[in-house]
Design a protein around this motif. Sequence first.
Motif, PDB file in Angstrom:
ATOM      1  N   MET A 155       6.704  -2.360  -7.157  1.00  0.00           N
ATOM      2  CA  MET A 155       6.902  -0.971  -7.033  1.00  0.00           C
ATOM      3  C   MET A 155       7.174  -0.999  -5.244  1.00  0.00           C
ATOM      4  O   MET A 155       6.583  -1.671  -4.512  1.00  0.00           O
ATOM      5  CB  MET A 155       5.665  -0.066  -7.310  1.00  0.00           C
ATOM      6  N   LYS A 156       7.746   0.030  -5.056  1.00  0.00           N
ATOM      7  CA  LYS A 156       8.136   0.325  -3.411  1.00  0.00           C
ATOM      8  C   LYS A 156       8.427   1.952  -3.166  1.00  0.00           C
ATOM      9  O   LYS A 156       9.159   2.452  -4.128  1.00  0.00           O
ATOM     10  CB  LYS A 156       8.867  -0.445  -2.724  1.00  0.00           C
ATOM     11  N   ASP A 157       7.576   2.563  -2.375  1.00  0.00           N
ATOM     12  CA  ASP A 157       7.959   4.046  -2.207  1.00  0.00           C
ATOM     13  C   ASP A 157       8.062   4.828  -3.352  1.00  0.00           C
ATOM     14  O   ASP A 157       9.073   5.650  -3.607  1.00  0.00           O
ATOM     15  CB  ASP A 157       9.097   4.081  -1.287  1.00  0.00           C
ATOM     16  N   GLY A 199       2.680   3.285  -5.169  1.00  0.00           N
ATOM     17  CA  GLY A 199       2.426   4.360  -6.142  1.00  0.00           C
ATOM     18  C   GLY A 199       1.957   3.584  -7.343  1.00  0.00           C
ATOM     19  O   GLY A 199       1.661   4.079  -8.512  1.00  0.00           O
ATOM     20  N   LYS A 200       1.433   2.217  -7.310  1.00  0.00           N
ATOM     21  CA  LYS A 200       0.782   1.438  -8.588  1.00  0.00           C
ATOM     22  C   LYS A 200      -0.442   2.089  -8.939  1.00  0.00           C
ATOM     23  O   LYS A 200      -0.515   2.202  -9.937  1.00  0.00           O
ATOM     24  CB  LYS A 200       0.886   0.033  -8.036  1.00  0.00           C
ATOM     25  N   THR A 201      -1.318   2.282  -8.136  1.00  0.00           N
ATOM     26  CA  THR A 201      -2.747   3.067  -8.615  1.00  0.00           C
ATOM     27  C   THR A 201      -2.428   4.283  -9.112  1.00  0.00           C
ATOM     28  O   THR A 201      -3.114   4.703 -10.317  1.00  0.00           O
ATOM     29  CB  THR A 201      -3.775   3.041  -7.360  1.00  0.00           C
ATOM     30  N   THR A 202      -1.560   5.073  -8.485  1.00  0.00           N
ATOM     31  CA  THR A 202      -1.145   6.417  -8.901  1.00  0.00           C
ATOM     32  C   THR A 202      -0.684   6.266 -10.505  1.00  0.00           C
ATOM     33  O   THR A 202      -0.968   6.896 -11.482  1.00  0.00           O
ATOM     34  CB  THR A 202      -0.133   7.230  -8.215  1.00  0.00           C
ATOM     35  N   THR A 203       0.348   5.338 -10.650  1.00  0.00           N
ATOM     36  CA  THR A 203       0.900   5.239 -11.996  1.00  0.00           C
ATOM     37  C   THR A 203      -0.160   5.054 -13.076  1.00  0.00           C
ATOM     38  O   THR A 203      -0.331   5.667 -14.249  1.00  0.00           O
ATOM     39  CB  THR A 203       1.688   4.178 -11.967  1.00  0.00           C
ATOM     40  N   MET A 204      -1.142   3.932 -12.776  1.00  0.00           N
ATOM     41  CA  MET A 204      -2.321   3.496 -13.704  1.00  0.00           C
ATOM     42  C   MET A 204      -3.144   5.043 -13.872  1.00  0.00           C
ATOM     43  O   MET A 204      -3.681   5.241 -15.117  1.00  0.00           O
ATOM     44  CB  MET A 204      -3.118   2.542 -12.863  1.00  0.00           C
ATOM     45  N   LYS A 205      -3.422   5.542 -12.934  1.00  0.00           N
ATOM     46  CA  LYS A 205      -4.341   6.823 -13.037  1.00  0.00           C
ATOM     47  C   LYS A 205      -3.792   7.962 -14.016  1.00  0.00           C
ATOM     48  O   LYS A 205      -4.411   8.553 -14.625  1.00  0.00           O
ATOM     49  CB  LYS A 205      -4.708   7.356 -11.889  1.00  0.00           C
ATOM     50  N   SER A 227       0.965  -1.344  -0.081  1.00  0.00           N
ATOM     51  CA  SER A 227      -0.017  -0.097   0.036  1.00  0.00           C
ATOM     52  C   SER A 227       0.898   1.330   0.142  1.00  0.00           C
ATOM     53  O   SER A 227       1.906   1.294   0.762  1.00  0.00           O
ATOM     54  CB  SER A 227      -0.709  -0.105   1.095  1.00  0.00           C
ATOM     55  N   GLY A 228       0.336   2.126  -0.759  1.00  0.00           N
ATOM     56  CA  GLY A 228       1.295   3.487  -0.926  1.00  0.00           C
ATOM     57  C   GLY A 228       2.673   3.440  -1.781  1.00  0.00           C
ATOM     58  O   GLY A 228       3.319   4.352  -1.745  1.00  0.00           O
TER      59      GLY A 228
END
Length: 373
Positions: free
Chosen positions: A210-212, A40-46, A37-38
């Motif tokens: 991904m991490k951080d 950045g995976k969903t941010t990358t998709m959006k 969680s956190g």
Amino acid sequence: MIELKKINKVYDDGFQALKDIDLTFEEGKINVLIGPSGCGKTTTMKLLNRLTEHTDGQILIDGKDIKEINPIELRRRMGYVIQSIGLFPHMTIYDNVATVPKLLKWEKQKIKQRVEELLNMVSLPPETYMKRYPSELSGGQQQRIGVIRALAAEPSTILMDEPFSALDPISREQLQDELVRLQKEIKKTIVFVTHDMDEAIKIADQIILMKDGHVVQKGSPQELLSNPANDFVKEFIGEERLGNNQSLPPLNKLIVKDYPSIPSTLSVEEAVNKMVSNHVAGLPVVDAEGAYLGVISLYKALDHKKASLVDLVDNTVMTVQETTDSNELLSKISGEKSIIPLLSEENKLIGVVDNKKLLEALHQIYKSKSGVA
């Protein structure tokens, strides 16, 4: 193709969600973004459909900067499947699936044909389901509708944000299988976000861990299992998965590429002679263009010498593709006694799996795990 070049994302409060991301999402493949969680995976998709904007860097789709594409137009060019499914409860299944084609002003008959085609694709008969409402469907059926709605306007890219995580384990596994099966037909570029490593290993062509806000490692599931980049990757994958990993050589190391084949124009007697001269009990059969038709068995040919060669071809023999992972081969090969042809995406015969090399590789795995010298 989707390319991210030196992407950073900094929110108004100063939090940097993404840090210098360089990524290519492989065309026609399932690309899985995964991490804690956190990360950045969903941010990358959006970023891809501009639900959020990157701070700096460049995102290219087929060579064009997405900042030059109208966000509404961009979103209509991409399918989007989310965890909560997001079906419109007051609309029938037909109208749900037809939403984007209607916005694009497709002709009614074209829309109807597309909806029926998609429902059949996921084994939901149109005559039974088109007039139903989402509340009349199970969770798994609703998510199937969510997936085909994203496919309705024939987008080249599908974004899937933890689409199966709210389902029960049985439905989730069924949907994962369905997605892998569907992808073989539709060959879309899929970007799939998950936090479940088992899901990623099962469905992915490429895993991006991904991490951080950083990409820690990317590659095929087998590459991550065989060569984790660091302790974080090992810990995230889990010792149990790593311990169960069977590191066969790449498939191209297990192939005989100059293996003889039989043209479909030969007689059965000629085919028998070729198998006898090559000291084999079966050979692949190809047409005039080199396309694979199946395998002819020496024993069957000897028993039916007056038959047509094409009539004796067995097209149910297991085959593998160039893109097949060698470890995936293990799950399919159980009980297989015939030769295993290797085919290109165009169904052309490339060679066959060398059973001797495969057996030697399996022996080495057994020795390493059992401590046998």
